[in-house]
Design a protein around this motif. Structure first.
Motif, mmCIF file in Angstrom:
data_model
loop_
_atom_site.group_PDB
_atom_site.id
_atom_site.type_symbol
_atom_site.label_atom_id
_atom_site.label_comp_id
_atom_site.label_asym_id
_atom_site.label_seq_id
_atom_site.Cartn_x
_atom_site.Cartn_y
_atom_site.Cartn_z
ATOM 1 N N LYS A 126 74.391 79.349 5.754
ATOM 2 C CA LYS A 126 75.300 80.102 7.106
ATOM 3 C C LYS A 126 76.699 80.038 6.303
ATOM 4 N N THR A 127 76.897 81.571 6.916
ATOM 5 C CA THR A 127 78.411 81.584 6.738
ATOM 6 C C THR A 127 79.262 81.709 7.656
ATOM 7 N N ASN A 128 79.355 81.228 8.636
ATOM 8 C CA ASN A 128 79.538 81.975 10.480
ATOM 9 C C ASN A 128 79.652 80.665 11.231
ATOM 10 N N ASN A 129 80.090 79.482 10.397
ATOM 11 C CA ASN A 129 80.330 77.833 11.897
ATOM 12 C C ASN A 129 80.265 76.822 10.325
ATOM 13 N N LYS A 130 81.435 75.832 10.514
ATOM 14 C CA LYS A 130 81.168 74.997 9.876
ATOM 15 C C LYS A 130 79.876 73.291 10.511
ATOM 16 N N TRP A 131 78.510 73.407 9.419
ATOM 17 C CA TRP A 131 77.712 72.675 10.708
ATOM 18 C C TRP A 131 78.201 70.711 10.125
ATOM 19 N N TRP A 132 78.143 70.097 11.327
ATOM 20 C CA TRP A 132 78.795 68.812 10.398
ATOM 21 C C TRP A 132 77.533 67.931 12.455
ATOM 22 N N PRO A 133 77.165 66.940 12.289
ATOM 23 C CA PRO A 133 76.606 66.652 13.291
ATOM 24 C C PRO A 133 77.995 65.664 13.673
ATOM 25 N N SER A 134 77.912 65.844 15.436
ATOM 26 C CA SER A 134 79.070 65.239 15.896
ATOM 27 C C SER A 134 78.681 65.303 17.764
ATOM 28 N N PRO A 135 78.460 64.125 18.725
ATOM 29 C CA PRO A 135 78.046 64.219 19.703
ATOM 30 C C PRO A 135 79.186 65.326 21.041
ATOM 31 N N TYR A 136 79.261 65.936 20.223
ATOM 32 C CA TYR A 136 81.295 66.473 21.387
ATOM 33 C C TYR A 136 81.136 68.290 20.285
ATOM 34 N N ARG A 137 80.426 68.915 21.715
ATOM 35 C CA ARG A 137 80.461 70.382 20.585
ATOM 36 C C ARG A 137 82.260 71.374 20.629
ATOM 37 N N GLN A 138 82.214 71.429 19.641
ATOM 38 C CA GLN A 138 83.788 72.055 19.357
ATOM 39 C C GLN A 138 83.437 73.519 18.950
ATOM 40 N N ALA A 139 84.574 74.355 19.359
ATOM 41 C CA ALA A 139 84.541 75.664 19.254
ATOM 42 C C ALA A 139 84.728 75.896 17.221
ATOM 43 N N GLY A 140 83.629 76.423 16.258
ATOM 44 C CA GLY A 140 83.718 76.784 15.773
ATOM 45 C C GLY A 140 82.796 75.176 14.238
ATOM 46 N N TRP A 141 82.141 74.923 15.285
ATOM 47 C CA TRP A 141 81.520 73.553 14.840
ATOM 48 C C TRP A 141 80.147 73.825 14.850
ATOM 49 N N TYR A 142 79.563 73.220 14.677
ATOM 50 C CA TYR A 142 77.931 73.127 15.457
ATOM 51 C C TYR A 142 76.935 72.589 14.236
ATOM 52 N N PRO A 169 72.308 71.783 14.903
ATOM 53 C CA PRO A 169 71.420 72.001 15.535
ATOM 54 C C PRO A 169 71.154 71.190 16.560
ATOM 55 N N PRO A 170 70.913 71.516 17.988
ATOM 56 C CA PRO A 170 70.587 70.864 19.484
ATOM 57 C C PRO A 170 69.667 68.975 19.062
ATOM 58 N N ASN A 171 68.854 69.968 18.721
ATOM 59 C CA ASN A 171 67.616 69.201 18.468
ATOM 60 C C ASN A 171 67.950 67.796 17.264
ATOM 61 N N ILE A 172 68.454 67.962 16.689
ATOM 62 C CA ILE A 172 69.075 67.089 15.245
ATOM 63 C C ILE A 172 69.870 65.999 15.853
ATOM 64 N N ARG A 173 69.262 64.918 15.534
ATOM 65 C CA ARG A 173 70.467 63.676 15.850
ATOM 66 C C ARG A 173 72.048 63.952 15.482
ATOM 67 N N SER A 174 72.601 63.236 15.843
ATOM 68 C CA SER A 174 74.170 63.780 15.826
ATOM 69 C C SER A 174 75.217 62.748 15.348
ATOM 70 N N ASP A 175 74.559 61.535 14.918
ATOM 71 C CA ASP A 175 75.340 60.526 14.115
ATOM 72 C C ASP A 175 75.416 60.386 12.661
ATOM 73 N N VAL A 176 76.610 60.841 12.362
ATOM 74 C CA VAL A 176 77.134 60.430 11.225
ATOM 75 C C VAL A 176 76.278 59.918 9.427
ATOM 76 N N SER A 177 75.531 59.770 9.972
ATOM 77 C CA SER A 177 74.022 59.282 8.510
ATOM 78 C C SER A 177 73.725 60.410 8.196
ATOM 79 N N LEU A 178 73.102 59.941 7.053
ATOM 80 C CA LEU A 178 72.333 60.190 5.805
ATOM 81 C C LEU A 178 71.176 60.776 6.085
ATOM 82 N N GLN A 179 70.983 60.123 7.680
ATOM 83 C CA GLN A 179 69.196 60.199 8.136
ATOM 84 C C GLN A 179 69.700 61.947 8.720
#
Lengths: 177, 170
Positions: free
Chosen positions: B42-58, B60-70
């Motif tokens: 993908k090239t239209n958003n930055k992907w990174w887990p976070s419990p808070y939604r920030q514009a420009g970052w994405y 997937p809502p169905n994936i756990r949002s902690d910053v872990s390898l899992q």
């Protein structure tokens, strides 16, 4: 300022965004500061914002910061601070992909603390194609009350930037406008 | 085209091993996407887990949002169809497309995707895409371990099952 609580972050932004809603005379500093075109655009923008319901303590704090905020917006100091903080922020974070490195950096929070005064500079940078980095800041600085992005664009940073630039140009908030 | 070290490139100080081994800049700098987005295509958003939604970052809502390898393993599995693979050398296998997840002190930092020629494509933060010959080229800096740490997980999917990945935006 390392980490801001979300409520505090909102308050810091409010301290500059609510200038107009507090009814302070726009020309109170006119005798010593010459407004720039960007400042005049910003003034019009501030007056266009909906007023915010604030407590007495919040209003007092805002009034105390008004002198500084309105002075900053009218001279080159804003530009200097924007350049200093944004360069520091980008230099330290550009190699990292994680959201926390970018949005927890102290220089980023200093940028947020400058409030609406930096909007013209942000939009000028967005016009140059560097918009994505500013999307979260735009949401914070405008308290989420200005959202030119339709829901169907919310998952596409490229379209979001285009929407913001279009909105900024229509409000005279870019140099090119 | 072989891998050539770019002259006067700012990345040399971060990844001297990559510079010595050669790497290519394969895109313009872009803040619209990051390494995780690029790895998943993908090239239209930055992907990174976070419990808070920030514009420009994405994320997937169905994936756990902690910053872990899992979290990253789950995301690459569910969004890209990758499976975990115990292949520390990440050798090239024609029928498999592989990704490498990097972590430092156990915290994910970066991901790279293997190309059909056996080299790897990485988006460096919000800067350029590069093509580098080996996973290890991003693992060390002049001071020792790089800020990306080391590769801690290889995942793979069959190339014929993979959706076409767009080229780097120029």
């Amino acid at each position: 300022m390392a980490i801001l609580h979300p409520n505090l972050k909102t308050f810091v932004a409010a301290s500059t965004i609510s200038v107009a809603s507090l009814g302070v005379a726009p020309n109170v500093f006119a005798d010593r500061i010459k407004p720039t075109p960007g400042a005049r655009n910003l003034e019009r923008f501030a007056h266009s914002l909906p007023s915010t319901q604030l407590s007495y303590e919040q209003q007092s704090a805002i009034e105390d910061s008004l002198d500084r905020a309105k002075a900053i917006v009218r001279d080159d100091e804003t530009r200097r601070l924007f350049d200093q903080f944004s360069q520091e922020w980008i230099r330290d974070t550009e190699m990292f992909s994680d959201i926390h490195s970018h949005l927890l950096h102290p220089a980023y929070h200093k940028l947020l603390a400058l409030g609406t005064s930096i909007l013209p500079f942000i939009f000028d940078d967005m016009v140059q194609g560097n918009g994505a980095r500013w999307l979260p800041a735009l949401d914070s600085i405008t308290l989420g009350k200005v959202n030119p992005v339709p829901p169907e664009h919310m998952d596409d940073a490229i379209l979001m930037c285009q929407d913001w630039v279009k909105w900024a140009k229509s409000h005279g908030l870019t140099s090119a406008a | 085209m072989g891998l050539l070290p770019p002259h006067n490139c700012k990345y040399i100080k971060y990844f001297p091993k990559a510079a010595a081994g050669g790497y290519l800049l394969t895109s313009a700098e872009s803040g619209f996407y990051n390494c995780i987005a690029w790895a998943i295509g993908k090239t239209n958003n930055k992907w990174w887990p976070s419990p808070y939604r920030q514009a420009g970052w994405y994320w997937p809502p169905n994936i756990r949002s902690d910053v872990s390898l899992q979290s990253f393993i789950d995301m690459f599995s569910q969004e890209g169809g990758y499976e975990e693979w115990a292949d520390e050398n990440a050798t090239l296998e024609d029928e498999w497309e592989k990704i490498a997840i990097y972590a430092r002190t156990g915290v994910p930092t970066h991901a790279a995707r293997q190309l059909e020629n056996g080299s790897w494509t990485s988006k460096l933060g919000v800067c350029h895409d590069i093509e580098h010959a080996a996973i290890s080229f991003l693992e060390t800096c002049a001071c020792g371990e790089s800020s990306y740490g080391h590769c801690v997980k290889i995942m793979r999917r069959r190339r014929r099952e993979a959706s076409p990945i767009p080229p780097s935006p120029l």
